[in-house]
Write an enzyme that holds these catalytic residues in place. Structure first.
Site, PDB file in Angstrom:
ATOM      1  N   TYR A  10       0.839  -1.207   0.000  1.00 51.41           N
ATOM      2  CA  TYR A  10       0.000   0.000   0.000  1.00 51.41           C
ATOM      3  C   TYR A  10       0.871   1.253   0.000  1.00 51.41           C
ATOM      4  O   TYR A  10       0.828   2.077  -0.922  1.00 51.41           O
ATOM      5  CB  TYR A  10      -0.886  -0.064   1.240  1.00 51.41           C
ATOM      6  N   TYR A 147       3.403  -6.731  17.460  1.00 54.26           N
ATOM      7  CA  TYR A 147       3.642  -5.814  16.328  1.00 54.26           C
ATOM      8  C   TYR A 147       4.323  -4.539  16.825  1.00 54.26           C
ATOM      9  O   TYR A 147       5.402  -4.176  16.360  1.00 54.26           O
ATOM     10  CB  TYR A 147       2.335  -5.464  15.632  1.00 54.26           C
ATOM     11  N   LYS A 151       8.407  -3.242  16.337  1.00 55.66           N
ATOM     12  CA  LYS A 151       8.816  -1.958  15.764  1.00 55.66           C
ATOM     13  C   LYS A 151       9.667  -1.173  16.776  1.00 55.66           C
ATOM     14  O   LYS A 151      10.613  -0.473  16.421  1.00 55.66           O
ATOM     15  CB  LYS A 151       7.590  -1.139  15.364  1.00 55.66           C
ATOM     16  N   ARG A 291     -12.729  -4.531  20.764  1.00 55.30           N
ATOM     17  CA  ARG A 291     -11.663  -5.442  20.304  1.00 55.30           C
ATOM     18  C   ARG A 291     -10.493  -5.345  21.278  1.00 55.30           C
ATOM     19  O   ARG A 291     -10.091  -4.240  21.656  1.00 55.30           O
ATOM     20  CB  ARG A 291     -11.223  -5.034  18.900  1.00 55.30           C
TER      21      ARG A 291
HETATM   22  C1  WQD Z   1      -9.199   1.791  13.823  1.00 54.16           C
HETATM   23  C2  WQD Z   1     -10.483   1.943  14.623  1.00 54.16           C
HETATM   24  C3  WQD Z   1     -11.138  -0.050  15.785  1.00 54.16           C
HETATM   25  C4  WQD Z   1     -11.920  -2.396  12.150  1.00 54.16           C
HETATM   26  C5  WQD Z   1      -3.643   0.805  13.002  1.00 54.16           C
HETATM   27  C6  WQD Z   1      -2.754  -0.161  12.302  1.00 54.16           C
HETATM   28  C7  WQD Z   1      -1.418  -0.239  12.950  1.00 54.16           C
HETATM   29  C8  WQD Z   1      -0.846   1.138  13.157  1.00 54.16           C
HETATM   30  C9  WQD Z   1      -1.814   1.960  13.977  1.00 54.16           C
HETATM   31  C10 WQD Z   1       0.544   1.627  11.229  1.00 54.16           C
HETATM   32  C11 WQD Z   1     -10.425   1.271  16.001  1.00 54.16           C
HETATM   33  C12 WQD Z   1     -12.159   0.314  14.708  1.00 54.16           C
HETATM   34  C13 WQD Z   1     -11.570  -1.368  13.013  1.00 54.16           C
HETATM   35  C14 WQD Z   1     -13.255  -2.859  12.123  1.00 54.16           C
HETATM   36  C15 WQD Z   1     -13.835  -1.250  13.803  1.00 54.16           C
HETATM   37  N1  WQD Z   1      -0.588   1.783  11.917  1.00 54.16           N
HETATM   38  N2  WQD Z   1     -12.512  -0.802  13.812  1.00 54.16           N
HETATM   39  N3  WQD Z   1     -14.153  -2.268  12.956  1.00 54.16           N
HETATM   40  O1  WQD Z   1      -6.120  -0.515  15.468  1.00 54.16           O
HETATM   41  O2  WQD Z   1      -5.769   1.986  15.134  1.00 54.16           O
HETATM   42  O3  WQD Z   1      -4.126   0.269  14.202  1.00 54.16           O
HETATM   43  O4  WQD Z   1      -3.030   2.019  13.225  1.00 54.16           O
HETATM   44  O5  WQD Z   1       1.521   1.049  11.538  1.00 54.16           O
HETATM   45  O6  WQD Z   1      -0.584  -0.971  12.070  1.00 54.16           O
HETATM   46  O7  WQD Z   1      -3.366  -1.432  12.337  1.00 54.16           O
HETATM   47  O8  WQD Z   1      -6.403   0.582  13.184  1.00 54.16           O
HETATM   48  O9  WQD Z   1      -8.076   0.361  11.401  1.00 54.16           O
HETATM   49  O10 WQD Z   1      -7.680  -1.622  12.934  1.00 54.16           O
HETATM   50  O11 WQD Z   1      -8.850   0.409  13.829  1.00 54.16           O
HETATM   51  O12 WQD Z   1     -14.676  -0.730  14.548  1.00 54.16           O
HETATM   52  O13 WQD Z   1     -13.644  -3.811  11.376  1.00 54.16           O
HETATM   53  O14 WQD Z   1     -11.528   1.302  13.915  1.00 54.16           O
HETATM   54  O15 WQD Z   1     -11.780  -0.511  16.963  1.00 54.16           O
HETATM   55  O16 WQD Z   1     -11.152   2.078  16.916  1.00 54.16           O
HETATM   56  P1  WQD Z   1      -5.662   0.602  14.612  1.00 54.16           P
HETATM   57  P2  WQD Z   1      -7.768  -0.147  12.762  1.00 54.16           P
END
Ligand code: WQD
Length: 332
Positions: A10, A147, A151, A291
């Site tokens: 991406y 993860y 990092k 989650r």
């Molecule tokens: C965002 C929000 C979920 C999926 C990410 C990357 C991680 C890092 C930090 C780069 C949360 C909610 C999500 C769904 C939902 N970035 N959600 N339903 O957890 O902040 O982490 O950013 O390195 O690599 O993964 O991102 O998109 O998983 O979640 O409600 O099906 O969306 O609870 O509040 P996250 P996310």
């Protein structure tokens, strides 16, 4: 010439497009574990160029040495790595092997080739539960997943290397929540399998590939009860990488770390609303349990990148939704 590891992913593919648009030479390596070879054709269609690509894993030192002997590489942007927060909980060994050993393998080959400029993909996940908002780079680091910890170890490896050996120019970029796609609609985020991240999941619901979005909790202490994140357009993120490369070129040697975020919290519900507007219809969703590992609110203090790199995110959440949808609605 700039080497992009994870170059068909991406962020890597969007960086490749920008570097070529800026008139620079690029070579991509990728093991295709979370990307598709078809992206190379899309990049050629977008840029009008045949782009050098080698399918290798960054842990394959011999393969990397071959790439460095074949191409006049002067700088590296290291995107390659595993990045799913919850997958890392199930597969910690793979995450430490891919992210940590992958970086170490790359650094050994760079050192041998006397290439000492690297921009490294790090993550806001390194902070864990924020101790204060917005989050500065100096904030406590308490990663809560393999993860985030992988990092954190990578950042320490880079810092120790910069301390031990003269001449290294290292910029560590901590991404918040990348979203959006190139405005052409030709490249975007296409995760393999079921998306872990919010935005690609919403896009797949909008394409009727999934029945509804599961909203992980609506009882957080936030503007509307749903999780709040610092969503940043992938093009803004890539601009930050270009600015970091330009800044490193002005330094005799340096190690520094930058948050790349918009500095504004946006909730899951607000992102859903932006998508409904972009798609022209409501996106179905169901509120389910929180989650594991999720924080209520996370957003960046990006003033250091602004001060030192002259970088500022400019694109809005609506643009992220519109650009993502333009890519997904054409995706075959
Ligand atoms: C965002 C929000 C979920 C999926 C990410 C990357 C991680 C890092 C930090 C780069 C949360 C909610 C999500 C769904 C939902 N970035 N959600 N339903 O957890 O902040 O982490 O950013 O390195 O690599 O993964 O991102 O998109 O998983 O979640 O409600 O099906 O969306 O609870 O509040 P996250 P996310």
């Amino acid at each position: 010439m700039i080497l992009l590891t994870g170059g068909l992913g991406y962020l890597g593919s969007h960086m490749a497009a920008q570097i070529i648009e800026q008139g620079h030479e690029v070579v991509l390596v990728d093991n295709l574990s979370n990307s598709q070879f078809a992206v190379l054709d899309r990049l050629s269609k977008l840029t009008g160029r045949v782009i050098p690509f080698v399918q290798i894993d960054v842990r394959d030192k011999a393969g990397l040495q071959q790439v460095f002997s074949q191409y006049p590489i002067t700088q590296v942007v290291h995107f390659a790595g595993s990045k799913s927060v919850n997958e890392s909980i199930q597969q910690p060994l793979d995450y430490y092997d891919n992210n940590v050993n992958g970086l170490i393998s790359l650094l050994y080959v760079m050192k041998e080739a006397q290439v000492k400029t690297i921009v490294f993909s790090s993550t806001a996940a390194i902070y864990g539960e924020p101790e204060a908002l917005p989050i500065p780079e100096s904030s406590r680091q308490a990663p809560i997943t393999p993860y985030g910890r992988s990092k954190q170890i990578c950042e320490q490896v880079l810092q120790d290397l910069a301390h031990a050996e003269k001449g290294w120019k290292i910029a560590v970029l901590r991404y918040f929540n990348p979203a959006g796609a190139h405005p052409s609609g030709i490249i975007g985020e296409v995760p393999n399998g079921i998306p872990n991240n919010l935005v690609p999941y919403i896009a797949q619901v909008a394409r009727d590939e999934r029945p509804f979005l599961q909203v992980f909790g609506s009882d957080y202490n936030t503007v509307d009860g749903t999780g709040v994140r610092d969503f940043i357009h992938v093009q803004d993120l890539i601009d930050g990488h270009s600015k970091a490369l330009a800044w490193l070129a002005t330094q005799p040697q340096v190690f520094d770390t930058f948050n790349l975020g918009r500095g504004e919290g946006v909730s899951v519900k607000q992102m859903l609303d932006a998508f409904s507007k972009a798609v022209g219809r409501e996106i179905p969703y169901k509120v389910v349990a929180r989650r594991d590992g999720d924080s209520a609110s996370v957003y960046a203090d990006a003033s250091h990148a602004n001060a030192l790199l002259g970088w500022q995110a400019t694109r809005t959440v609506d643009q992220m939704a519109v650009d993502t949808w333009r890519f997904y609605e054409n995706l075959v």
